[in-house]
Design a protein around this motif. Structure first.
Motif, PDB file in Angstrom:
ATOM      1  N   ILE A   1       0.830  -1.208   0.000  1.00  0.00           N
ATOM      2  CA  ILE A   1       0.000   0.000   0.000  1.00  0.00           C
ATOM      3  C   ILE A   1       0.859   1.249   0.000  1.00  0.00           C
ATOM      4  N   ASP A   2       1.984   1.227   0.744  1.00  0.00           N
ATOM      5  CA  ASP A   2       2.837   2.411   0.841  1.00  0.00           C
ATOM      6  C   ASP A   2       3.542   2.707  -0.478  1.00  0.00           C
ATOM      7  N   CYS A   3       4.060   1.652  -1.119  1.00  0.00           N
ATOM      8  CA  CYS A   3       4.813   1.840  -2.376  1.00  0.00           C
ATOM      9  C   CYS A   3       3.913   1.802  -3.603  1.00  0.00           C
ATOM     10  N   LYS A   4       2.645   1.380  -3.394  1.00  0.00           N
ATOM     11  CA  LYS A   4       1.677   1.298  -4.496  1.00  0.00           C
ATOM     12  C   LYS A   4       2.190   0.410  -5.622  1.00  0.00           C
TER      13      LYS A   4
ATOM     14  N   SER B   1      -5.305  -9.477  -4.749  1.00  0.00           N
ATOM     15  CA  SER B   1      -6.681  -9.614  -5.225  1.00  0.00           C
ATOM     16  C   SER B   1      -7.631  -8.687  -4.470  1.00  0.00           C
ATOM     17  N   VAL B   2      -7.389  -8.511  -3.155  1.00  0.00           N
ATOM     18  CA  VAL B   2      -8.244  -7.629  -2.350  1.00  0.00           C
ATOM     19  C   VAL B   2      -8.052  -6.173  -2.766  1.00  0.00           C
ATOM     20  N   VAL B   3      -6.771  -5.752  -2.911  1.00  0.00           N
ATOM     21  CA  VAL B   3      -6.476  -4.375  -3.322  1.00  0.00           C
ATOM     22  C   VAL B   3      -7.054  -4.101  -4.699  1.00  0.00           C
ATOM     23  N   TYR B   4      -6.873  -5.069  -5.602  1.00  0.00           N
ATOM     24  CA  TYR B   4      -7.395  -4.910  -6.961  1.00  0.00           C
ATOM     25  C   TYR B   4      -8.916  -4.708  -6.939  1.00  0.00           C
ATOM     26  N   SER B   5      -9.618  -5.566  -6.189  1.00  0.00           N
ATOM     27  CA  SER B   5     -11.078  -5.471  -6.130  1.00  0.00           C
ATOM     28  C   SER B   5     -11.527  -4.129  -5.561  1.00  0.00           C
ATOM     29  N   ASN B   6     -10.858  -3.676  -4.500  1.00  0.00           N
ATOM     30  CA  ASN B   6     -11.225  -2.393  -3.888  1.00  0.00           C
ATOM     31  C   ASN B   6     -10.980  -1.229  -4.841  1.00  0.00           C
ATOM     32  N   GLN B   7      -9.795  -1.272  -5.498  1.00  0.00           N
ATOM     33  CA  GLN B   7      -9.455  -0.158  -6.403  1.00  0.00           C
ATOM     34  C   GLN B   7     -10.326  -0.170  -7.652  1.00  0.00           C
ATOM     35  N   LEU B   8     -10.657  -1.364  -8.154  1.00  0.00           N
ATOM     36  CA  LEU B   8     -11.548  -1.451  -9.311  1.00  0.00           C
ATOM     37  C   LEU B   8     -12.922  -0.867  -8.966  1.00  0.00           C
ATOM     38  N   SER B   9     -13.426  -1.244  -7.787  1.00  0.00           N
ATOM     39  CA  SER B   9     -14.730  -0.728  -7.364  1.00  0.00           C
ATOM     40  C   SER B   9     -14.698   0.781  -7.202  1.00  0.00           C
ATOM     41  N   GLU B  10     -13.629   1.309  -6.612  1.00  0.00           N
ATOM     42  CA  GLU B  10     -13.540   2.754  -6.391  1.00  0.00           C
ATOM     43  C   GLU B  10     -13.375   3.504  -7.708  1.00  0.00           C
TER      44      GLU B  10
ATOM     45  N   ALA C   1      -8.561   2.210 -18.751  1.00  0.00           N
ATOM     46  CA  ALA C   1      -8.148   1.170 -17.808  1.00  0.00           C
ATOM     47  C   ALA C   1      -9.225   0.106 -17.672  1.00  0.00           C
ATOM     48  N   LEU C   2     -10.483   0.552 -17.629  1.00  0.00           N
ATOM     49  CA  LEU C   2     -11.570  -0.405 -17.444  1.00  0.00           C
ATOM     50  C   LEU C   2     -11.830  -1.239 -18.691  1.00  0.00           C
ATOM     51  N   LYS C   3     -11.321  -0.803 -19.830  1.00  0.00           N
ATOM     52  CA  LYS C   3     -11.453  -1.583 -21.057  1.00  0.00           C
ATOM     53  C   LYS C   3     -10.212  -2.428 -21.344  1.00  0.00           C
ATOM     54  N   SER C   4      -9.209  -2.267 -20.536  1.00  0.00           N
ATOM     55  CA  SER C   4      -7.935  -2.964 -20.761  1.00  0.00           C
ATOM     56  C   SER C   4      -8.012  -4.407 -20.280  1.00  0.00           C
TER      57      SER C   4
ATOM     58  N   VAL D   1      -5.476  -1.013 -14.142  1.00  0.00           N
ATOM     59  CA  VAL D   1      -6.301  -0.530 -13.034  1.00  0.00           C
ATOM     60  C   VAL D   1      -5.420  -0.012 -11.909  1.00  0.00           C
ATOM     61  N   LEU D   2      -4.397  -0.769 -11.597  1.00  0.00           N
ATOM     62  CA  LEU D   2      -3.537  -0.404 -10.464  1.00  0.00           C
ATOM     63  C   LEU D   2      -2.773   0.882 -10.718  1.00  0.00           C
ATOM     64  N   THR D   3      -2.216   1.006 -11.922  1.00  0.00           N
ATOM     65  CA  THR D   3      -1.441   2.221 -12.230  1.00  0.00           C
ATOM     66  C   THR D   3      -2.350   3.427 -12.418  1.00  0.00           C
ATOM     67  N   THR D   4      -3.530   3.193 -13.024  1.00  0.00           N
ATOM     68  CA  THR D   4      -4.461   4.314 -13.225  1.00  0.00           C
ATOM     69  C   THR D   4      -4.956   4.834 -11.900  1.00  0.00           C
ATOM     70  N   TYR D   5      -5.253   3.938 -10.980  1.00  0.00           N
ATOM     71  CA  TYR D   5      -5.717   4.361  -9.659  1.00  0.00           C
ATOM     72  C   TYR D   5      -4.672   5.231  -8.970  1.00  0.00           C
ATOM     73  N   GLY D   6      -3.414   4.882  -9.173  1.00  0.00           N
ATOM     74  CA  GLY D   6      -2.346   5.665  -8.550  1.00  0.00           C
ATOM     75  C   GLY D   6      -2.220   7.052  -9.125  1.00  0.00           C
ATOM     76  N   ARG D   7      -2.609   7.207 -10.417  1.00  0.00           N
ATOM     77  CA  ARG D   7      -2.439   8.505 -11.063  1.00  0.00           C
ATOM     78  C   ARG D   7      -3.668   9.407 -10.916  1.00  0.00           C
ATOM     79  N   VAL D   8      -4.858   8.774 -10.867  1.00  0.00           N
ATOM     80  CA  VAL D   8      -6.092   9.565 -10.865  1.00  0.00           C
ATOM     81  C   VAL D   8      -6.332  10.166  -9.485  1.00  0.00           C
TER      82      VAL D   8
END
Length: 563
Positions: A85-88, A110-119, A212-215, A221-228
């Motif tokens: 979580i700290d280093c993303k 898998s948990v982080v992915y699901s949370n970030q996808l939902s958000e 990201a959602l079409k990729s 998803v992970l990198t987009t969440y970090g940038r948005v």
């Protein structure tokens, strides 16, 4: 016949492609997909119907399989199963025992992915909900800017026509226009740039999230969440700086020293539309308690007076009372300060109804021996204010013999001085009235039939006759006249507390200044059709009564006038 050029990548034959294996990156026919399933280790491969590859459901499936195969950037033989979580960044099991991530917040990938996808999906939904309003604000500010620059161009063109004599006046008008921008031109431009910047950022973020959602790649998803950014400003608060402001340049017809004048155009906003239980509303007025009263016709013969009951987005008119007349249906209606309802019908009658007693009475004005075939007196538009009633009249003398001219007629305003509307008839008996004759058929008549009339804040009388508006001063002298050049007859007229003149011509509503300058209009573009009557209610808002297109449910539009 078209040929299928795509080959099955297992049998290499031009068969119909049915499936795609994302682990092997192969497209397969139906026969080969069965063979593929027998390969050792293929049990967990991601095999998707080829035609459904791009659907949101399968994109999620593909990304989840892809998530299991994310390779560690340091231990390249290992798959990532954890997330720092700290280093993303995704981690493998060996990464967590190294000092780099010591004491860091670690969670299952898998948990982080699901949370970030939902958000991310939630952020996109909120962006898509608010982006139309932001874009509307941009369009309004653009329209104001375009209108502003259009007026500037007209001012400059006018300046060229009048040359050096009016250069100084042009500069004064531009300064006056700048002062009309609320609160200032600089603040308005700054606010416009601010919302345009927000729009650009939201559009870019929406595009990036959508990508990201079409990729097929979970890392998107992970990198987009970090940038948005998660703290987008999703609405604009411009209470102090109106984003929609319009102006117009009023110029005289000829080139003269009079350079013109700047007037701010009112903005008309439809804030509600009510259905009614009537096919058409012929006239609309308010009683002292705010109850609406109107008259309408159910068929070609019978007219009814009715009161409204507001129920949500509907006006239900009830307590119907038949309005009878020996000859004509009602032509106009007014309500006095003590809730007496007065109607004219194109004859010499004024019908009077107490709104609470439901006791309809008709009073005839019997001045000058009204003899059938010789002398006819007709009353049309009517308006009540304080202790007076204004009525538009037509007086006819028909041809009988050589002593009478055929078709001689006079137009004018009848003023009834009536301190007690319950005793209307006594105003005639005691001669408490005055006739103001405005013209006759033998001379140059200024006024035709006075179809409707009202007063403005200066006490001037505003009159509708045919497709013209005329305004008379307190001495009944013509101040100005305005013609509707689309040849539609005016049907109703009201004036606002700020002096605006609002008129309906069936196809639209037009707004004039107190001096008769056209300012703006509203109509079909705002779904206002078949306008029959206007009314300013107790709150100062404009009510627009319209005919139903289906002859069932007439509409009443509530319009706010921002001037």
């Amino acid at each position: 016949m078209a040929q299928n050029l795509i080959l099955c990548q297992l049998c290499e034959k031009p068969k119909e492609i049915k499936w795609k294996c994302f682990n092997c990156d192969l497209v397969l026919c139906q026969k080969c997909v069965n063979k593929h399933s027998k390969f050792s280790g293929s049990e967990d491969h991601c095999i998707i119907d080829f035609k459904q590859v791009g659907t949101p459901k399968n994109l999620d499936i593909i990304r989840k399989f892809n998530l299991k195969n994310i390779k560690c950037g340091i231990h390249t033989e290992e798959n990532c199963t954890l997330f720092c979580i700290d280093c993303k960044t995704p981690l493998c099991s060996f990464c967590v025992i190294e000092s780099t991530h010591k004491n860091h917040n670690i969670d299952k990938l898998s948990v982080v992915y699901s949370n970030q996808l939902s958000e991310l999906k939630d952020i996109q939904e909120r962006i898509q909900q608010n982006l139309p309003d932001i874009r509307k604000s941009v369009r309004e500010s653009d329209a104001t800017s375009d209108n502003y620059h259009e007026v500037i161009e007209r001012i400059i063109q006018r300046e060229k026509e009048l040359k050096e004599r009016v250069t100084e006046e042009a500069a004064k008008l531009i300064e006056e226009l700048d002062k009309l921008i609320i609160p200032s031109k600089g603040d308005f431009i700054e606010e416009k740039q601010k919302i345009q910047k927000v729009e650009r950022k939201l559009t870019e973020a929406n595009k990036e999230i959508d990508s990201a959602l079409k990729s097929h790649q979970a890392t998107s998803v992970l990198t987009t969440y970090g940038r948005v950014r998660k703290d987008f400003q999703l609405n604009m608060n411009s209470d102090n700086i109106p984003l929609e402001q319009k102006f117009t340049l009023i110029v005289p017809d000829s080139l003269s020293i009079n350079f013109g004048s700047i007037k701010k155009c009112p903005i008309l906003k439809v804030i509600n539309t009510y259905e009614t239980n009537l096919p058409v509303i012929r006239n609309l007025k308010s009683l002292q308690d705010g109850t609406l009263v109107c008259y309408f016709n159910k068929n070609d013969d019978d007219f009814y007076l009715s009161y409204s009951d507001e129920q949500g987005d509907k006006y239900i008119f009830k307590n119907e009372l038949c309005v009878t007349s020996s000859t004509w249906p009602p032509t106009d209606m007014t309500v006095t300060d003590d809730d007496m309802i007065l109607l004219t019908n194109g004859t010499d009658e004024i019908q009077c109804l107490n709104a609470y007693d439901e006791n309809l009475k008709a009073f005839e004005w019997d001045d000058m021996d009204n003899e059938p075939g010789i002398h006819t007196f007709k009353l049309d538009g009517i308006h009540s204010f304080k202790d007076k009633i204004l009525v538009g009249f037509e007086e006819y003398f028909h041809h009988i013999d050589d002593d009478h001219l055929e078709g001689t007629e006079t137009k004018g305003v009848l003023i009834i001085y009536n301190e007690d509307h319950n005793e209307l008839v006594s105003a005639f008996e005691e001669n408490r009235y005055r006739l103001i004759k405005l013209g006759d058929s033998r001379g140059e008549s200024v006024i035709c039939i006075i179809f409707k009339l009202t007063r403005n804040i200066n006490g001037d009388i505003n009159i509708i006759f045919d497709n013209d508006i005329a305004v008379l001063d307190c001495n009944f002298k013509l101040k100005w006249r305005w013609t509707n050049f689309n040849h539609h007859h005016f049907l109703d007229i009201v004036t606002t507390s700020t002096g605006l003149v609002v008129v309906a011509d069936g196809s639209s509503i037009k707004v004039l200044s107190i001096d008769g300058d056209f300012l703006t209009s509203i109509g079909k573009q705002d779904n206002i059709l078949h306008v029959y009557c206007l009314h300013i209610d107790k709150s100062g808002q404009l009510l627009v009564g319209c005919k139903s297109e289906t002859d069932e449910s007439a509409k009443i539009h509530r319009v706010k006038i921002l001037d």
